[in-house]
Design an enzyme around this catalytic site. Structure first.
Site, PDB file in Angstrom:
ATOM      1  N   ASP A 190       0.803  -1.230   0.000  1.00 26.22           N
ATOM      2  CA  ASP A 190       0.000   0.000   0.000  1.00 26.22           C
ATOM      3  C   ASP A 190       0.837   1.282   0.000  1.00 26.22           C
ATOM      4  O   ASP A 190       0.300   2.370   0.180  1.00 26.22           O
ATOM      5  CB  ASP A 190      -0.916   0.024   1.233  1.00 26.22           C
ATOM      6  CG  ASP A 190      -2.015  -1.023   1.124  1.00 26.22           C
ATOM      7  OD1 ASP A 190      -2.292  -1.455  -0.011  1.00 26.22           O
ATOM      8  OD2 ASP A 190      -2.595  -1.388   2.157  1.00 26.22           O
TER       9      ASP A 190
ATOM     10  N   HIS B  29      28.421   4.199  -9.158  1.00 25.66           N
ATOM     11  CA  HIS B  29      27.072   4.457  -8.631  1.00 25.66           C
ATOM     12  C   HIS B  29      26.862   3.738  -7.299  1.00 25.66           C
ATOM     13  O   HIS B  29      25.832   3.106  -7.069  1.00 25.66           O
ATOM     14  CB  HIS B  29      26.008   4.056  -9.652  1.00 25.66           C
ATOM     15  CG  HIS B  29      26.005   4.944 -10.856  1.00 25.66           C
ATOM     16  ND1 HIS B  29      25.477   4.589 -12.074  1.00 25.66           N
ATOM     17  CD2 HIS B  29      26.501   6.194 -11.044  1.00 25.66           C
ATOM     18  CE1 HIS B  29      25.645   5.580 -12.945  1.00 25.66           C
ATOM     19  NE2 HIS B  29      26.266   6.557 -12.335  1.00 25.66           N
TER      20      HIS B  29
ATOM     21  N   ASP C 191      29.027  12.312  -3.508  1.00 31.94           N
ATOM     22  CA  ASP C 191      28.353  12.864  -4.692  1.00 31.94           C
ATOM     23  C   ASP C 191      26.893  13.026  -4.320  1.00 31.94           C
ATOM     24  O   ASP C 191      26.161  12.039  -4.213  1.00 31.94           O
ATOM     25  CB  ASP C 191      28.531  11.898  -5.877  1.00 31.94           C
ATOM     26  CG  ASP C 191      27.921  12.436  -7.175  1.00 31.94           C
ATOM     27  OD1 ASP C 191      27.154  13.413  -7.134  1.00 31.94           O
ATOM     28  OD2 ASP C 191      28.218  11.849  -8.238  1.00 31.94           O
TER      29      ASP C 191
ATOM     30  N   ASP D  35      24.401  19.067  -8.373  1.00 33.81           N
ATOM     31  CA  ASP D  35      25.099  17.779  -8.554  1.00 33.81           C
ATOM     32  C   ASP D  35      26.571  18.033  -8.230  1.00 33.81           C
ATOM     33  O   ASP D  35      27.311  18.514  -9.084  1.00 33.81           O
ATOM     34  CB  ASP D  35      24.893  17.300  -9.997  1.00 33.81           C
ATOM     35  CG  ASP D  35      25.538  15.942 -10.268  1.00 33.81           C
ATOM     36  OD1 ASP D  35      26.025  15.311  -9.318  1.00 33.81           O
ATOM     37  OD2 ASP D  35      25.539  15.532 -11.449  1.00 33.81           O
TER      38      ASP D  35
ATOM     39  N   HIS E 262      34.168   7.568 -17.520  1.00 32.91           N
ATOM     40  CA  HIS E 262      32.890   8.261 -17.766  1.00 32.91           C
ATOM     41  C   HIS E 262      33.142   9.583 -18.475  1.00 32.91           C
ATOM     42  O   HIS E 262      34.284   9.981 -18.698  1.00 32.91           O
ATOM     43  CB  HIS E 262      32.105   8.434 -16.462  1.00 32.91           C
ATOM     44  CG  HIS E 262      32.832   9.180 -15.374  1.00 32.91           C
ATOM     45  ND1 HIS E 262      33.069  10.534 -15.430  1.00 32.91           N
ATOM     46  CD2 HIS E 262      33.366   8.766 -14.189  1.00 32.91           C
ATOM     47  CE1 HIS E 262      33.697  10.920 -14.323  1.00 32.91           C
ATOM     48  NE2 HIS E 262      33.907   9.862 -13.552  1.00 32.91           N
TER      49      HIS E 262
ATOM     50  N   HIS F  33      27.528  16.717 -18.008  1.00 34.23           N
ATOM     51  CA  HIS F  33      26.209  16.558 -18.622  1.00 34.23           C
ATOM     52  C   HIS F  33      25.410  17.813 -18.338  1.00 34.23           C
ATOM     53  O   HIS F  33      25.720  18.564 -17.406  1.00 34.23           O
ATOM     54  CB  HIS F  33      25.498  15.314 -18.052  1.00 34.23           C
ATOM     55  CG  HIS F  33      25.533  15.226 -16.550  1.00 34.23           C
ATOM     56  ND1 HIS F  33      24.651  15.921 -15.752  1.00 34.23           N
ATOM     57  CD2 HIS F  33      26.356  14.572 -15.690  1.00 34.23           C
ATOM     58  CE1 HIS F  33      24.925  15.665 -14.471  1.00 34.23           C
ATOM     59  NE2 HIS F  33      25.972  14.865 -14.400  1.00 34.23           N
TER      60      HIS F  33
ATOM     61  N   HIS G  73      20.594  14.443 -15.019  1.00 33.25           N
ATOM     62  CA  HIS G  73      21.112  14.314 -16.386  1.00 33.25           C
ATOM     63  C   HIS G  73      20.062  14.977 -17.258  1.00 33.25           C
ATOM     64  O   HIS G  73      19.116  14.342 -17.708  1.00 33.25           O
ATOM     65  CB  HIS G  73      21.336  12.846 -16.757  1.00 33.25           C
ATOM     66  CG  HIS G  73      22.435  12.207 -15.954  1.00 33.25           C
ATOM     67  ND1 HIS G  73      22.727  10.875 -16.007  1.00 33.25           N
ATOM     68  CD2 HIS G  73      23.330  12.729 -15.081  1.00 33.25           C
ATOM     69  CE1 HIS G  73      23.747  10.604 -15.188  1.00 33.25           C
ATOM     70  NE2 HIS G  73      24.120  11.717 -14.625  1.00 33.25           N
TER      71      HIS G  73
ATOM     72  N   GLU H  31      33.064  17.137 -14.164  1.00 30.26           N
ATOM     73  CA  GLU H  31      33.299  16.107 -13.151  1.00 30.26           C
ATOM     74  C   GLU H  31      34.281  15.023 -13.573  1.00 30.26           C
ATOM     75  O   GLU H  31      33.944  13.843 -13.598  1.00 30.26           O
ATOM     76  CB  GLU H  31      31.970  15.462 -12.761  1.00 30.26           C
ATOM     77  CG  GLU H  31      31.117  14.985 -13.944  1.00 30.26           C
ATOM     78  CD  GLU H  31      29.836  14.302 -13.472  1.00 30.26           C
ATOM     79  OE1 GLU H  31      29.939  13.359 -12.664  1.00 30.26           O
ATOM     80  OE2 GLU H  31      28.749  14.708 -13.923  1.00 30.26           O
TER      81      GLU H  31
ATOM     82  N   TYR I  40      39.962   6.544 -11.089  1.00 29.18           N
ATOM     83  CA  TYR I  40      39.539   5.436 -10.230  1.00 29.18           C
ATOM     84  C   TYR I  40      40.497   4.277 -10.448  1.00 29.18           C
ATOM     85  O   TYR I  40      40.538   3.702 -11.541  1.00 29.18           O
ATOM     86  CB  TYR I  40      38.105   5.017 -10.571  1.00 29.18           C
ATOM     87  CG  TYR I  40      37.169   6.201 -10.692  1.00 29.18           C
ATOM     88  CD1 TYR I  40      36.498   6.709  -9.580  1.00 29.18           C
ATOM     89  CD2 TYR I  40      36.994   6.839 -11.921  1.00 29.18           C
ATOM     90  CE1 TYR I  40      35.677   7.812  -9.691  1.00 29.18           C
ATOM     91  CE2 TYR I  40      36.174   7.952 -12.048  1.00 29.18           C
ATOM     92  CZ  TYR I  40      35.516   8.427 -10.928  1.00 29.18           C
ATOM     93  OH  TYR I  40      34.700   9.535 -11.041  1.00 29.18           O
TER      94      TYR I  40
ATOM     95  N   ARG J 104      36.858  11.951  -7.553  1.00 30.28           N
ATOM     96  CA  ARG J 104      36.074  12.730  -8.522  1.00 30.28           C
ATOM     97  C   ARG J 104      35.837  14.099  -7.903  1.00 30.28           C
ATOM     98  O   ARG J 104      35.627  14.203  -6.688  1.00 30.28           O
ATOM     99  CB  ARG J 104      34.738  12.042  -8.860  1.00 30.28           C
ATOM    100  CG  ARG J 104      33.883  12.856  -9.829  1.00 30.28           C
ATOM    101  CD  ARG J 104      32.728  12.079 -10.482  1.00 30.28           C
ATOM    102  NE  ARG J 104      31.694  11.652  -9.554  1.00 30.28           N
ATOM    103  CZ  ARG J 104      31.555  10.412  -9.107  1.00 30.28           C
ATOM    104  NH1 ARG J 104      32.382   9.468  -9.496  1.00 30.28           N
ATOM    105  NH2 ARG J 104      30.583  10.105  -8.273  1.00 30.28           N
TER     106      ARG J 104
ATOM    107  N   GLU K  20      33.405  17.441  -8.764  1.00 27.96           N
ATOM    108  CA  GLU K  20      32.298  17.829  -9.649  1.00 27.96           C
ATOM    109  C   GLU K  20      31.707  19.157  -9.222  1.00 27.96           C
ATOM    110  O   GLU K  20      31.300  19.325  -8.067  1.00 27.96           O
ATOM    111  CB  GLU K  20      31.200  16.746  -9.601  1.00 27.96           C
ATOM    112  CG  GLU K  20      29.965  17.104 -10.413  1.00 27.96           C
ATOM    113  CD  GLU K  20      28.966  15.958 -10.525  1.00 27.96           C
ATOM    114  OE1 GLU K  20      28.915  15.113  -9.602  1.00 27.96           O
ATOM    115  OE2 GLU K  20      28.240  15.920 -11.536  1.00 27.96           O
TER     116      GLU K  20
HETATM  117  N1  GLY Z   1      25.434  12.220  -9.618  1.00 30.02           N
HETATM  118  C1  GLY Z   1      25.292  11.746 -10.930  1.00 30.02           C
HETATM  119  C2  GLY Z   1      26.316  12.288 -11.802  1.00 30.02           C
HETATM  120  O1  GLY Z   1      27.273  12.851 -11.347  1.00 30.02           O
HETATM  121  O2  GLY Z   1      26.192  12.245 -12.984  1.00 30.02           O
HETATM  122 MN    MN Z   2      27.018  14.642 -12.568  1.00 29.78          MN
HETATM  123 MN    MN Z   3      27.313  13.715  -9.392  1.00 31.33          MN
END
Ligand code: GLY
Ligand code: MN
Ligand code: MN
Length: 444
Positions: free
Chosen positions: A42, A245, A262, A273, A356, A360, A367, A390, A394, A412, A414
């Site tokens: 529910d 992730h 992050d 972000d 990566h 973005h 995104h 970003e 790694y 990272r 960002e």
């Molecule tokens: N937090 C998702 C990215 O950095 O794209």
């Molecule tokens: Mn990002």
């Molecule tokens: Mn991010």
């Protein structure tokens, strides 16, 4: 979500007017709201309005549909909404109903949702094009295509069915890509609160604290300022930082490790972000510092490229070059001289440690929407675009052929950057990233 004020109503109306101008009087657009999703039995997931629908209407309820019919004499903007229902409202919360949709949300006409299918042939008939994104809203796809078939069958006696069904994304997402002053104010606020949240988390990152406690610190700052996480927060200590992730956030922080955070808060539909990577003991070790400095140099060089007129591919090209040079200098990749850096880039050898993209679009969706290429070419930056920058490195635990001192280091950095008329504006500078500043913050 509070009802929109006068300024917000004017903003939504201007967005609809622009979209209708773009699609023209021969067209009609249909934009469904998000639907509620069951989490378990529910219980529903926390409701989040569909970004396209929110952008055009500001209407906060599920199970609604907006129709934009330029030039329609009874009014161009229609909303179909859940009807008022005193009993359901006791259980599930208030509903605007059709009256409220007109009174508080600026609809020219509004009807109960159950009338949508009956009224649809009248709205589509005689229009040359239907702008609707097929495949995104399975619940409505079947109903809308059934209406098109019905119109075609009746065409000898009634108005013609639209000849073309066009994805609404194309037009609407180009519009969403360039942020208005109103949107930028919301993004700036999301970035400012998110920066405070990161500072709070960094200040309490010590050995023995759990990753989820840092996440809780961040979410406390978000929620006490009317924000919610714009995406699943990542807090990865030690080699968890190498899982891009990682959202388990379940491990304790250990002295000598790095912690990668992050997280970004969403304010009235617009998210930040931000990523920072900090030393749990308060000081970066030699190898951590060496990796961090490469990523930071790549990030700063990439940010400088967010200028109107530049290719939007430049930040990634520049970051990749600085990172690859750094990987060679650190001995992560073999190399001697600039020719070999070119080769390493051409052969994508850097992807072992930087897998990566560099950024973005950012906006209502983390995104965010908007094409990255036009006619096969990377598009050119224009004022009002917002992009993340970003880069990261790694180095997996046990990475073969790599000096063990680097094993398990993930970094990272960002930031969120506005392409301003005079050049890049970093919206997330409220959280430090230079080594001395991060260490000073952690020392309290
Ligand atoms: N937090 C998702 C990215 O950095 O794209
Ligand atoms: Mn990002
Ligand atoms: Mn991010």
């Amino acid at each position: 979500m509070p009802k929109p004020n006068e300024a917000e109503l004017a903003e939504y109306a201007a967005r609809r007017a622009r979209l209708m101008q773009a699609i023209g009087e021969q067209a009609v657009a249909i934009v469904p709201a998000a639907r509620e999703v069951i989490r378990n039995r529910d219980v529903h997931y926390r409701f989040r309005q569909d970004s396209d629908f929110w952008y055009l209407t500001g209407f906060p309820e599920p199970e609604a549909i907006a129709v934009l019919a330029p030039g329609r004499k009874e009014g161009a903007y229609l909303l179909f909404v859940r009807p008022r229902n005193p009993e359901r409202e006791i259980w599930d919360g208030r509903r605007a109903g059709p009256e409220g949709a007109v009174r508080d949300y600026g609809a020219d006409q509004a009807f109960p949702l159950e009338e949508f299918e009956r009224r649809l042939p009248g709205l589509l008939g005689g229009r040359a094009r239907l702008h609707y994104t097929l495949g995104e809203h399975p619940h409505w796809d079947a109903r809308i295509t059934a209406c098109l078939r019905e119109l075609r069958e009746l065409a000898r006696r009634g108005p013609a069915a639209p000849e073309a069904v066009v994805s609404l994304d194309v037009t609407l997402h180009e519009q969403r890509l360039i942020k208005s002053a109103h949107e930028l104010a919301l993004i700036r606020h999301a970035c400012e609160v998110s920066a405070v949240a990161h500072r709070r988390a960094l200040a309490m990152a010590r050995p023995g604290v759990y990753e989820w406690q840092l996440a809780a610190e961040i979410h406390h700052e978000f929620e006490s300022n009317g924000l919610e996480p714009g995406y699943g927060s990542i807090v990865g200590a030690g080699d968890n930082a190498c899982i891009l992730h990682y959202v388990e956030n379940s491990a304790p922080l250990k002295a000598g490790e790095l912690v990668l955070i992050d997280a970004g808060g969403e304010y009235r539909g617009y998210t930040a972000d931000i990523t920072r990577t900090a030393p749990v003991g308060g000081r970066y070790s030699g190898p951590q510092r060496a990796v961090y400095e490469v990523v930071l140099a790549a990030q700063k060089a990439a940010i400088a490229e967010l200028k109107p007129g530049n290719s939007s591919a430049r930040p990634h090209e520049v970051a990749t070059r600085v990172l690859t040079e750094g990987m060679v200098a650190l001995g992560l990749l073999p190399g001697n001289g600039s020719a070999s850096v070119d080769e390493l880039i051409a052969q994508e050898k850097y992807k072992r440690f930087f897998m990566h993209g560099t950024g973005h679009w950012l906006g209502m969706d983390v995104h965010d929407v908007g094409r990255y290429k036009l006619d096969g070419q990377p598009r050119v930056f224009q004022p009002g675009m917002v992009m993340t920058v970003e880069p990261g490195l790694y180095i997996a635990p046990g990475a073969e052929g790599v000096d063990p001192r680097f094993h398990g280091i993930g970094v990272r950095i960002e930031d969120d950057v506005l392409v301003g008329t005079d050049g890049p504006q970093v919206l997330t500078s409220g959280v430090p990233k230079d080594i001395d500043d991060v260490e000073a913050l952690m020392a309290g």
